[in-house]
Design a protein around this motif. Sequence first.
Motif, PDB file in Angstrom:
ATOM      1  N   UNK A   9       0.778  -1.048  -0.010  1.00 35.00           N
ATOM      2  CA  UNK A   9      -0.084  -0.182  -0.017  1.00 35.00           C
ATOM      3  C   UNK A   9       0.839   1.285   0.041  1.00 35.00           C
ATOM      4  N   UNK A  10       1.998   1.299   0.573  1.00 36.48           N
ATOM      5  CA  UNK A  10       2.947   2.286   0.746  1.00 36.48           C
ATOM      6  C   UNK A  10       3.219   2.820  -0.739  1.00 36.48           C
ATOM      7  N   UNK A  11       3.493   1.979  -1.733  1.00 38.28           N
ATOM      8  CA  UNK A  11       4.114   2.388  -3.103  1.00 38.28           C
ATOM      9  C   UNK A  11       2.661   2.440  -3.884  1.00 38.28           C
ATOM     10  N   UNK A  12       1.575   1.635  -3.619  1.00 34.08           N
ATOM     11  CA  UNK A  12       0.489   1.590  -4.703  1.00 34.08           C
ATOM     12  C   UNK A  12      -0.393   2.745  -4.230  1.00 34.08           C
ATOM     13  N   UNK A  13      -0.422   3.072  -3.036  1.00 33.77           N
ATOM     14  CA  UNK A  13      -1.305   4.361  -2.747  1.00 33.77           C
ATOM     15  C   UNK A  13      -0.369   5.577  -2.441  1.00 33.77           C
ATOM     16  N   UNK A  14      -0.282   6.392  -3.336  1.00 34.16           N
ATOM     17  CA  UNK A  14       0.807   7.354  -3.296  1.00 34.16           C
ATOM     18  C   UNK A  14      -0.052   8.597  -2.507  1.00 34.16           C
ATOM     19  N   UNK A  15      -1.163   8.929  -2.538  1.00 35.26           N
ATOM     20  CA  UNK A  15      -1.625   9.877  -1.703  1.00 35.26           C
ATOM     21  C   UNK A  15      -1.679   9.714  -0.356  1.00 35.26           C
ATOM     22  N   UNK A  16      -1.266  10.614   0.453  1.00 37.29           N
ATOM     23  CA  UNK A  16      -0.908  10.506   1.942  1.00 37.29           C
ATOM     24  C   UNK A  16      -2.460  10.809   2.634  1.00 37.29           C
ATOM     25  N   UNK A  17      -3.331  10.426   2.287  1.00 33.59           N
ATOM     26  CA  UNK A  17      -4.803  10.625   2.679  1.00 33.59           C
ATOM     27  C   UNK A  17      -5.273   9.779   3.919  1.00 33.59           C
ATOM     28  N   UNK A  18      -6.657  10.182   4.400  1.00 34.56           N
ATOM     29  CA  UNK A  18      -7.089   9.243   5.363  1.00 34.56           C
ATOM     30  C   UNK A  18      -7.390   7.901   4.868  1.00 34.56           C
ATOM     31  N   UNK A  19      -7.585   7.588   3.545  1.00 36.16           N
ATOM     32  CA  UNK A  19      -7.764   6.272   3.373  1.00 36.16           C
ATOM     33  C   UNK A  19      -6.439   5.577   3.596  1.00 36.16           C
ATOM     34  N   UNK A  20      -5.467   6.070   3.239  1.00 40.67           N
ATOM     35  CA  UNK A  20      -4.083   5.626   3.214  1.00 40.67           C
ATOM     36  C   UNK A  20      -3.680   5.282   4.638  1.00 40.67           C
ATOM     37  N   UNK A  21      -3.927   6.460   5.551  1.00 41.08           N
ATOM     38  CA  UNK A  21      -3.676   6.113   6.882  1.00 41.08           C
ATOM     39  C   UNK A  21      -4.437   4.988   7.371  1.00 41.08           C
ATOM     40  N   UNK A  22      -5.696   4.804   7.169  1.00 39.10           N
ATOM     41  CA  UNK A  22      -6.693   3.902   7.620  1.00 39.10           C
ATOM     42  C   UNK A  22      -6.023   2.304   7.086  1.00 39.10           C
ATOM     43  N   UNK A  23      -5.725   2.461   5.861  1.00 38.33           N
ATOM     44  CA  UNK A  23      -5.090   0.919   5.411  1.00 38.33           C
ATOM     45  C   UNK A  23      -3.851   0.697   6.036  1.00 38.33           C
ATOM     46  N   UNK A  24      -2.954   1.651   6.109  1.00 37.09           N
ATOM     47  CA  UNK A  24      -1.676   1.480   6.676  1.00 37.09           C
ATOM     48  C   UNK A  24      -1.802   1.111   8.289  1.00 37.09           C
ATOM     49  N   UNK A  25      -2.650   1.564   8.858  1.00 31.51           N
ATOM     50  CA  UNK A  25      -2.853   1.331  10.397  1.00 31.51           C
ATOM     51  C   UNK A  25      -3.335   0.040  10.582  1.00 31.51           C
ATOM     52  N   UNK A  26      -4.088  -0.513   9.705  1.00 30.53           N
ATOM     53  CA  UNK A  26      -4.832  -1.904   9.734  1.00 30.53           C
ATOM     54  C   UNK A  26      -3.368  -2.845   9.891  1.00 30.53           C
ATOM     55  N   UNK A  27      -2.216  -2.627   9.585  1.00 29.43           N
ATOM     56  CA  UNK A  27      -1.162  -3.570   9.574  1.00 29.43           C
ATOM     57  C   UNK A  27      -0.601  -3.677  11.045  1.00 29.43           C
ATOM     58  N   UNK A  28      -1.115  -2.726  11.910  1.00 22.91           N
ATOM     59  CA  UNK A  28      -0.342  -2.880  13.309  1.00 22.91           C
ATOM     60  C   UNK A  28      -0.862  -4.470  13.852  1.00 22.91           C
ATOM     61  N   UNK A  29      -2.038  -4.854  13.611  1.00 25.92           N
ATOM     62  CA  UNK A  29      -2.414  -5.998  14.163  1.00 25.92           C
ATOM     63  C   UNK A  29      -1.263  -7.192  13.707  1.00 25.92           C
ATOM     64  N   UNK A  30      -0.865  -6.769  12.365  1.00 30.42           N
ATOM     65  CA  UNK A  30       0.031  -8.076  12.001  1.00 30.42           C
ATOM     66  C   UNK A  30       1.309  -7.788  12.584  1.00 30.42           C
ATOM     67  N   UNK A  31       1.642  -6.826  12.916  1.00 32.69           N
ATOM     68  CA  UNK A  31       3.127  -6.554  13.400  1.00 32.69           C
ATOM     69  C   UNK A  31       3.040  -7.110  14.976  1.00 32.69           C
ATOM     70  N   UNK A  32       2.007  -6.788  15.587  1.00 31.60           N
ATOM     71  CA  UNK A  32       1.887  -7.467  16.859  1.00 31.60           C
ATOM     72  C   UNK A  32       1.676  -9.072  16.835  1.00 31.60           C
ATOM     73  N   UNK A  33       1.058  -9.645  15.874  1.00 30.87           N
ATOM     74  CA  UNK A  33       1.308 -11.052  15.631  1.00 30.87           C
ATOM     75  C   UNK A  33       2.532 -11.505  15.480  1.00 30.87           C
ATOM     76  N   UNK A  34       3.478 -10.795  14.888  1.00 32.45           N
ATOM     77  CA  UNK A  34       4.780 -11.088  14.447  1.00 32.45           C
ATOM     78  C   UNK A  34       5.530 -10.980  15.806  1.00 32.45           C
ATOM     79  N   UNK A  35       5.295 -10.041  16.539  1.00 35.67           N
ATOM     80  CA  UNK A  35       6.163 -10.073  17.838  1.00 35.67           C
ATOM     81  C   UNK A  35       5.938 -11.161  18.722  1.00 35.67           C
ATOM     82  N   UNK A  36       4.403 -11.512  18.616  1.00 30.15           N
ATOM     83  CA  UNK A  36       4.036 -12.534  19.668  1.00 30.15           C
ATOM     84  C   UNK A  36       4.650 -13.858  19.057  1.00 30.15           C
ATOM     85  N   UNK A  37       4.774 -14.160  17.820  1.00 30.81           N
ATOM     86  CA  UNK A  37       5.271 -15.359  17.251  1.00 30.81           C
ATOM     87  C   UNK A  37       6.741 -15.336  17.435  1.00 30.81           C
ATOM     88  N   UNK A  38       7.392 -14.250  17.378  1.00 29.95           N
ATOM     89  CA  UNK A  38       8.928 -14.246  17.587  1.00 29.95           C
ATOM     90  C   UNK A  38       9.108 -14.671  19.245  1.00 29.95           C
TER      91      UNK A  38
END
Length: 473
Positions: free
Chosen positions: A197-226
Amino acid sequence: MSNPDTDKPVDLAEETPAWRLEPTRAGLPPLAAAQFDVASTEDSLELLVASTQELGDLFRVYAPGRKRDTWICNHPDDIKRLLVTNHRNYTKGVGLDRVKILLGNGIMVSEGDFWKRQRRMIQPAFHRKMVEQYAVVIDTALDNAQVRWDAAVHSSEPFDITAEMSALTLDIILCSIFGEDLAWLEKRMGGNNPFAVVTEHSARDLLFAYKFRSLAKLVVELVAARRAGQWERFDFLQMLMDARDKDDRPMPDREMVDEALTLVVAGHETSASALNWAWYLVATHPAALERLEAEVDAIDCVAVAQPGTASEPSISGPRSMTYAASEQLVWTQAVLKESMRLYPPGWLLTRRSVEEDVLGGYRVPPGTDVMLSPYLIQRHPTYWPEPEAYRPERFLPEAEAAREKWVYIPFAAGPRHCVGENFALYEMTVHLARMARRYRLEYLDEGPIPIEAAVNLRALRPLRFRVHFRKTP
Ligand code: HEM
């Protein structure tokens, strides 16, 4: 109130001459030409340049949308005061709310004791000795890039360097943060890069922020897995997981996610933009290019190969360069620094005063929005002869030593200067050195390039080149 430069009490009445700048709201605004919402209108940069030429190194603009004044400072003394000697009196300013949606309370936006704690925990990972440990990550990303560049040599299609720099710097920053677990993250996303999404959605608008923040869950899962798998890793995420504050407390997961996502955003577009401009400038300045090629041709390489073909990519040096070796490429670094002088990716820094202050002899009321622009000061004719000319020799060691301080601030300055500066300079130098040894880029278009001065200073249209193999040195 005391003057932090001298520790002597400041007599505001004595220091402040009559208000040269009258309030713009009452009566006829004296700064009518400078009425716009800085950083909110598309032509902010043009308006700022014009206003600076007309109004000097310190002036105010009235933003009708926000019904507020903003002070614009373009003098080295004021820059030093804002960023260094009296930095405690300033928080981050306009635009912060939008950035917070994207980065939570990450180090880019946090303040006060919390920011200090986070900075102390993060900064050691960006020491030059740590940064050079990422040589393998950078080399691997460049190996992949080389396959694309080799293919471009044989293609009749123009090569879009803007897209290429975005892909490359995203590759480098993601592999530096998540290391080999990037593949783990991709698997969880059904084989797709979650950060595309960082390269595909070039506008730094609210939609980008929403999509980007939704990745937080994934990072938490990775930390737990580690943690569960006790995986041993060397990457920025591991550094965040292992960091301890002065009371030996680890970073809570929420904070860790904010910091990891901050590094993705802060580390990607800035470097991509800087390299995009660097390639354009060096390709259009033959003398600078010739000197760059001569310097990089002289580097000792671990592995040097003849230029290959798309089907048989070969690896060219220099590989696994130390940080110190990258600094010895003085012309390569001068090329980069001069590019960032003309086109600083972070072109506007925003601050807000906490208590009353004095800038340039004028009282700054508490709560005043104050901005300074690396773009403006780095093209200031008083400090830069022929400021519009591209001259990397300005950054050779003797010239650098002779120059006034605080007039070159692409990474800001003071305690809140870019924590990733070493990393950025290292990755960009290694990239430029390796690619300039093997390829020559020919710029295909003509005429001025329209600039988009949004969060970062970007080229409004992709920069297109023809890629050639160079003769083998
Ligand atoms: C050419 C590349 C880069 C440029 C021009 C650049 C520029 C800047 C600037 C101007 C600031 C200060 C912003 C302000 O005070 O308002 C900043 C802060 C920051 N940068 Fe960079 N940056 C670059 C690359 C990177 C990289 C590669 C990383 C991380 C991997 C990074 C991480 C950060 C962080 C975390 C901050 C916030 C620091 C703090 O407030 O304590 N930057 N950068």
